[in-house]
Write an enzyme that holds these catalytic residues in place. Sequence first.
Site, mmCIF file in Angstrom:
data_model
loop_
_atom_site.group_PDB
_atom_site.id
_atom_site.type_symbol
_atom_site.label_atom_id
_atom_site.label_comp_id
_atom_site.label_asym_id
_atom_site.label_seq_id
_atom_site.Cartn_x
_atom_site.Cartn_y
_atom_site.Cartn_z
ATOM 1 N N LYS A 174 0.844 -1.214 0.000
ATOM 2 C CA LYS A 174 0.000 0.000 0.000
ATOM 3 C C LYS A 174 0.870 1.252 0.000
ATOM 4 O O LYS A 174 1.946 1.277 0.621
ATOM 5 C CB LYS A 174 -0.899 -0.036 1.224
ATOM 6 C CG LYS A 174 -1.965 1.064 1.303
ATOM 7 C CD LYS A 174 -2.879 0.797 2.507
ATOM 8 C CE LYS A 174 -3.924 1.909 2.667
ATOM 9 N NZ LYS A 174 -4.788 1.669 3.840
ATOM 10 N N SER A 225 -9.731 2.024 3.253
ATOM 11 C CA SER A 225 -8.861 2.814 2.424
ATOM 12 C C SER A 225 -7.859 1.976 1.622
ATOM 13 O O SER A 225 -7.179 2.507 0.746
ATOM 14 C CB SER A 225 -8.086 3.822 3.271
ATOM 15 O OG SER A 225 -7.267 3.158 4.184
ATOM 16 N N SER A 238 -9.901 -0.455 7.462
ATOM 17 C CA SER A 238 -9.379 -0.250 6.109
ATOM 18 C C SER A 238 -8.720 -1.426 5.412
ATOM 19 O O SER A 238 -8.388 -1.319 4.240
ATOM 20 C CB SER A 238 -8.389 0.928 6.121
ATOM 21 O OG SER A 238 -9.106 2.113 6.368
#
Lengths: 475, 475
Positions: free
Chosen positions: A75, A150, A174
């Site tokens: 990420k 997210s 998330s």
Amino acid sequence: MIYKLSLIEVAEKIKKRELSSVEVTKACLERIEKSNLNAFNHIDRKNALASAKNADKMLGSGEYAPLLGVPIAVKDNICTEDMPTTCSSKMMQKYLPPYSATVYKKLKNAGAVIVGKTNMDEFAMGSSNLTSYTGRVLNPVDNSRVPGGSSGGSAAAVGGQLVYAALGTDTGGSIRQPSSFCGVVGFKPTYGVVSRYGIFALGSSFDQAGPITRTVEDNALMLNCISGYDDMDSTSQNIEYPDYLSALKGDVKGLKVGFPKEYYNVDIDEGGRDTALKALDLFKNAGAEIVEVSLPNFEASLSVYYILACAEASSNLGMFDGVKYGFRAQNYQDLLDLYIATRTEGFGDEVKRRILFGNFVLSSDNYQAYFVKALKARTVIKENYKKAFEKCDIIIGPTSPCTAYKFDAKLSFRCSFMSDIYTSSVNVAGLPAISVPFGKDKDGLPYGLHIIAPPLCEQRIYNAAKFVQDGEGKK
Amino acid sequence: MSFQTVIGLEIHCELKTKTKIFCSCRNKFGGAPNTNCCPACSGHPGTLPVLNKQAVEYAVMAGIALNCKINKFSKFDRKNYFYPDLPKAYQVSQFDFPICTNGSLTIDVDGQSKQIRINRIHLEEDAGKLIHSEWGGGTLVDYNRGGVPLIEIVTEPDMSSPEEAIAFLENIISVLKYSGVSDCKMEEGSIRCDVNLSLKEAGSSKLGTRTEMKNLNSFKSAYKAMQYEIKRQTAILSGSGKVLQETRRWDDNSGKSYSMRSKEDAQDYRYFPDPDLVPLILDDEYINEIKTKLPELPAQKIERYTSEYNLSAYDAQVLSADREVAEFFDQCCIGYDNKKALANWIMGDIMRKIKEKNQSSINIPIKPEDFIKLLNMYDDKTISQNAAREVLDKMWEGGGEPVQIVEKLGLKQISDTGELLNMVKEIIKNNPKPADDYRQGNKKALAFFVGQIMKATKGKANPQTLNELLIKELE
């Protein structure tokens, strides 16, 4: 089809030299390039192929590491000194960190081939990947829908079979929520099990990085590789770390499965509620004991999460001021103007909203009424879970009150404000939890089953999740 | 209307630990800009603080030396504000649970003893330095100093005059240097002082409005600033005006202070507990261990020197001002009985050498045993005082043992009465006129004979013996 293999399967084939890392990596890179999901902010083709070549070389000389030669993504809020780290924000475009995160180094040590950085909600604030500066991510199950957030890019990359695993981060859900939206397995470890060193801080006392994979076994293997005590992180757990994969059987006989009665009061679509209850039956039929537990004032946990996480985030995002690195506004009259212009132009709306809210609850007039009260409530929430776990071994429920919604959907209250209702209290209490795919709604969109356990009981979760996965597989 | 001055001090003291408070950068003064910093102390995202154990030890040491209660529970808080020298946009400090509270330090002004109470001591990190370009080219930021460990010492408003405040400063610097926690160099900024000053009506218990003064870079500046502020506030109050609560910046060049910011502009620092650091828990064992490491402090030495050695208060103060000198004195005392004579030698010649050398830190390169040997040689008249000084110089520069140096340089004085008497008789016989002058009443003629014999003996004649013999023979 190489891309349809699980991580463990492809790692095995690479180890046995049935496949080379280079061909596997090339195949991934091709799929990524062809993909329309916009799951990646950065693809490092050159280094990925170099890593792959090196992996093959190592295998040739008999060396081995658990993830050797397997393409994996990370990420974009995790610092990688060889790739830009942008948090999908205008503020950090082109930022190249001067050091790498512990989790990144661990993945490299385990031999992983890191193909790139995944798209995300800006500064990890959001649950749809719609706040990203680098554009929306498409859900691989249905391209007209959000992947969740997210860690939307990570979940889509795994769900879209672009990589075999991806790292996400989870502050209020998330990792788990996008995993449930994309039909993949997402795990948030106990707070402190995975080092936060090198991960852009959002809610410092909530954040944990974790693996997103296609199978439960893959996930346990990934956790083996990224967990561990780190003396660079003062909140890191200094304990004996088990092998999360070894005892994974999927046997739930005698397991006490708790279902909080307060979950019945949460607004969730019927399909979602039925699915969760179906899961209870599944466990019962396999010899588990279903126990009703209580999590008093359950809905208040969402407010506690927002107050504390936003407070921490407002402080953590102060360093993005245009002075040292990253974006700086072009036109400013003086110092104050520099700060104002840079942060106004550099941050998106959701980020600004949360910073303002965080500042509000920390301001001297409001500190006692909001922040301190939320701190006290946090202790109560931890206690509530502790009491519940005296009666059961795990708690299950839905991961999210809704499934992946369309991009242009007008969101209901439960899908917008309440989307973190099941997941966020887990971060408040620092517990481990997983989302494992379980059933589909009438539009064919995946549901996620949420399994929570007491601190440091990751193995228990993996075991129960494997059971659910195997049951799903038999359908 | 007459006014009484009320002064409180806030002192920031840099601890001389090996590394910075939260990262492993070296804790050293100076260096080319931004060459002594790392991602953590220059505010890069994803970094985390790791508390320096030595900084805690030194803070506790300072607390014990200043008679404070050492708090077994203390924690770190974030003080949030924007300024370019603050890389993370927050300073890690201690807000409501500092490491030490309720201490004191006794000062002596004009023979009057007074106890000044210390409210608290807490740990915090230093900020970087701003260098304002003289040619209007903006401001440059140097993070070398960022992250250096500080203790902030806050007194109660117990001082009633600039003299008392200066006495307190001198005293606390002595104590801090003695405990080895800091080198307290005002010129390098390793100790900084802000002054809080107000005036109250004589005899009243109601405190007036106070102002805070910053940028006091020397004792002289601090003294002048306090005098100026007393004058300024007196003028306002005498004219029935109101003193504004504000922060003022002292300007040495103009001899005035200027308003920096008023209460209305006061910042809301949004203090909250730093989630990246765990609370600091100390136990009795730890505190007691540090107590044993604390050396005898100036106040104790003064007490001992005056009561046990019968030295004057003045002598005791001079000797105990610097730890190196006091400990040298203490060690010499072991083998030398005449403490007053020893004190004189040290206050005279040793301190002269120290001043001559003018090093940044005091270093006495002579062994106490050797110094005593030297004094003994003077006491038994083996050498004259001048010779002793010459030997001392040699010992200081290149080492060496005093007896050997005396031998080598042939400095033994001639005290043998027989030998001298012969010379005296000879010189008087050969110089009848000066002898007559002396007998006629011109006592100054004696100097001629002394000079002659000194010349003949190359300065080795024992002056006292020589004088006695000459006077006797001339009669």
